[in-house]
Design an enzyme around this catalytic site. Structure first.
Site, PDB file in Angstrom:
ATOM      1  N   LYS A 149       0.871  -1.180   0.000  1.00 43.69           N
ATOM      2  CA  LYS A 149       0.000   0.000   0.000  1.00 43.69           C
ATOM      3  C   LYS A 149       0.902   1.223   0.000  1.00 43.69           C
ATOM      4  O   LYS A 149       1.640   1.469   0.952  1.00 43.69           O
ATOM      5  CB  LYS A 149      -0.921   0.016   1.215  1.00 43.69           C
ATOM      6  N   GLY A 206       5.742   2.979  11.155  1.00 45.07           N
ATOM      7  CA  GLY A 206       5.066   4.266  11.255  1.00 45.07           C
ATOM      8  C   GLY A 206       4.695   4.605  12.680  1.00 45.07           C
ATOM      9  O   GLY A 206       5.390   4.246  13.631  1.00 45.07           O
ATOM     10  N   SER A 207       3.558   5.270  12.826  1.00 46.26           N
ATOM     11  CA  SER A 207       3.136   5.777  14.125  1.00 46.26           C
ATOM     12  C   SER A 207       2.571   4.675  15.012  1.00 46.26           C
ATOM     13  O   SER A 207       2.167   3.615  14.536  1.00 46.26           O
ATOM     14  CB  SER A 207       2.061   6.854  13.934  1.00 46.26           C
ATOM     15  N   GLY A 210      -1.210   4.150  14.107  1.00 47.79           N
ATOM     16  CA  GLY A 210      -1.407   3.361  12.898  1.00 47.79           C
ATOM     17  C   GLY A 210      -1.090   1.896  13.096  1.00 47.79           C
ATOM     18  O   GLY A 210      -1.858   1.016  12.697  1.00 47.79           O
ATOM     19  N   GLY A 211       0.041   1.623  13.729  1.00 47.62           N
ATOM     20  CA  GLY A 211       0.441   0.237  13.965  1.00 47.62           C
ATOM     21  C   GLY A 211      -0.503  -0.488  14.909  1.00 47.62           C
ATOM     22  O   GLY A 211      -0.860  -1.652  14.680  1.00 47.62           O
ATOM     23  N   GLU A 230       6.580  -1.706  13.508  1.00 48.64           N
ATOM     24  CA  GLU A 230       7.606  -0.924  14.202  1.00 48.64           C
ATOM     25  C   GLU A 230       7.013   0.463  14.359  1.00 48.64           C
ATOM     26  O   GLU A 230       6.730   1.132  13.365  1.00 48.64           O
ATOM     27  CB  GLU A 230       8.910  -0.930  13.387  1.00 48.64           C
ATOM     28  N   CYS A 267      12.999   7.019  13.463  1.00 46.96           N
ATOM     29  CA  CYS A 267      12.345   6.284  14.549  1.00 46.96           C
ATOM     30  C   CYS A 267      13.294   6.069  15.720  1.00 46.96           C
ATOM     31  O   CYS A 267      12.857   5.730  16.820  1.00 46.96           O
ATOM     32  CB  CYS A 267      11.806   4.955  14.041  1.00 46.96           C
ATOM     33  N   GLU A 358       6.338  10.121  22.371  1.00 49.99           N
ATOM     34  CA  GLU A 358       7.216  10.574  21.297  1.00 49.99           C
ATOM     35  C   GLU A 358       6.683  11.855  20.675  1.00 49.99           C
ATOM     36  O   GLU A 358       5.490  11.990  20.405  1.00 49.99           O
ATOM     37  CB  GLU A 358       7.325   9.494  20.221  1.00 49.99           C
TER      38      GLU A 358
END
Length: 493
Positions: A149, A206-207, A210-211, A230, A267, A358
């Protein structure tokens, strides 16, 4: 420019991926490796067009993108070599003992591919963690078709890289459906993919939001699937007393460079710095302030990230007891991030969960502890991290064993006298960590061990040699390392 795929189109893509899987999982390790090498060649053949396109979409400088493209090509080639070597298969054989009572059967085990894998492109690494990045390479190595995606922030870049993969697939006579590239600017397509029964695993960088959303969706399915997400972390740096007193200026330079590298959009950016409040810390803060003030802000990846950073920065600085130590002397524009270092007392940090979160960008919070007991308390209060860093002399290490033991429990990579930014592509690298840094701390998203994420163990019991996979046959035709009756060897049986 790029229209979201419909659910009907996604269904068609996944149907082809399932069909491709039944063929591709039987392809030899060499065929998989050759496919990955061909992808690397095609990416390089895209030339400057790929770099200029990514530069326009992400604001990343051409020098950084050139290095990241080289890293992506290296990943594909190094994972290809690891694929062929076969160590990741964990092949093991326990031969039969017919004279035993009861008889011991012949058992042979190896990793086999899971099935179609969905990879979500990362915003901050348009090459190395996106369309042909580590997740895609690992899934292909494991024997899985991949559906990428595209990240909406660099869809054109993603499309160019996808074209290279399609060309490589054609040249290598890969089955139709081995790779697909889909678009979805909102959450709908990602949600549909995560819930689709044809999908057998997900790779995400990503964030946290989202994860975690993908992880929850995958576990709510009729048949849950693994999500290897991650999700970033604050990557604490612990400054121990003797090191801080004897290497003050160098530490300030190192840390300032790490906090602001790539405008803090890594990250592994160090978002927390922990030290005991004393005279060396005062000198360090003065040196760090000077370093930070001299750094000129640059544009962040896209306006969405810049807006989110500026909002979270305002929220963080508004918390009780947080004080700004230094900011860039150059005022940041709306598309940039205001480079900022702040400080807070440890007791306030311990009482305020917001300060643990974060802030993705060029910001770091220094936690000032009263003594070593409070330093240990801060470490115990830390959530799971990708990395944790100890800046220390040998004497510091010997006198802070309790702290060291605590830090080991919260991170996937423990760093000594180095900064966390920069993740080497190597077998011994671990890029992952306890939740919420990642959804499964047992696995890495960098290095050839990452292939194991997209495979599962399968044991063959009492099978005739002619019907076994080449990896498990007596003659060891592939020449791979296997554990035979508890001995690691390349020997035949």
């Amino acid at each position: 420019m790029y229209k979201d795929n419909t659910t009907a189109e996604i269904d068609n893509v996944l149907e082809k991926a399932v069909q491709a899987f039944h063929h591709y999982k039987k392809y030899s390790l060499k065929q998989r490796a050759d496919f990955m090498r061909a992808i690397a060649v095609e990416i390089e053949a895209l030339g400057d067009e790929l770099l200029t396109t990514a530069n326009a979409e992400t604001n990343l400088p051409l020098a950084r993108l050139t290095g990241e493209r080289a890293r992506t090509i290296f990943q594909l080639n190094s994972y290809a070599a690891a694929t062929e070597a076969g160590n990741w298969l964990n092949a093991s054989i326990d031969t039969a003992l017919g004279e035993r009572t009861p008889p011991k059967p012949d058992t042979r085990k190896m990793l086999v591919p899971l099935g179609p894998v969905v990879v979500f492109g990362a915003s901050n690494f348009p090459f190395a963690y996106s369309t042909a990045g580590g997740d895609t390479a690992c899934a292909i190595a494991a024997g899985c078709p991949v559906i990428v995606k595209a990240h909406p922030a660099h869809a054109k870049t993603s499309t160019l890289v996808a074209s290279a993969i399609f060309k490589a697939a054609e040249k290598c006579n890969m089955p139709e459906g081995i790779f697909a590239h889909v678009y979805g600017a909102g959450f709908e397509i990602g949600t549909y993919l995560a819930k689709h029964e044809a999908v057998k695993a997900i790779g995400f960088t990503g964030s946290f939001s989202g994860g975690k959303a993908l992880f929850d969706l995958a576990n709510q399915r009729k048949t849950p699937i693994p999500v290897f997400a991650e999700m970033g972390s604050v990557n604490p740096i612990f400054l121990l007393p003797e090191k801080l007193a004897t290497d003050t200026e160098n530490l300030a330079k190192q840390i300032a460079g790490s906090v602001t590298l790539g405008m803090g959009q890594f990250c592994t950016n160090p978002g927390l710095i922990v030290a005991i409040d004393n005279e060396p810390l005062d000198k360090f803060l003065s040196c760090l302030k000077k370093e930070i003030e001299a750094i000129v802000p640059s544009a962040m990846l896209h306006q969405g990230i810049a807006t989110n950073f500026n909002k979270k920065l305002v929220d963080a600085l508004a918390q009780k007891g947080v004080q700004i130590i230094g900011q860039s002397n150059t005022t940041a524009s709306e598309a940039q991030g205001q480079i900022t270092i702040a400080t807070v007392a440890a007791e306030i940090f311990l009482a305020n969960p917001i300060l643990h979160e974060e802030v993705f960008g060029p910001y770091s919070l220094i936690i000032q502890c009263k003594d070593e007991n409070q330093l240990l308390a801060v470490a115990k209060a830390m959530e799971g991290q990708l990395t944790a860093t100890l800046m220390a002399t040998p004497t510091d290490v010997k006198s802070h064993q309790a702290l060291l033991n605590e830090i080991q429990e919260i991170c996937g990579r423990l760093i000594f006298n180095n900064v966390p930014t920069g993740v080497e592509v190597a077998l011994s690298m671990h890029h992952g960590g306890p939740y919420p840094a990642s959804t499964d701390s047992r696995f890495t998203s960098v290095g050839a061990d990452g292939i194991k994420r997209f495979a599962r163990p399968l044991c063959f019991q009492n099978w005739d040699d002619e019907f076994l996979p080449d990896e498990l046959k007596n003659a060891n035709p592939l020449g791979i390392w296997r554990t035979i009756d508890n001995v690691l060897t390349q020997d035949k049986i």
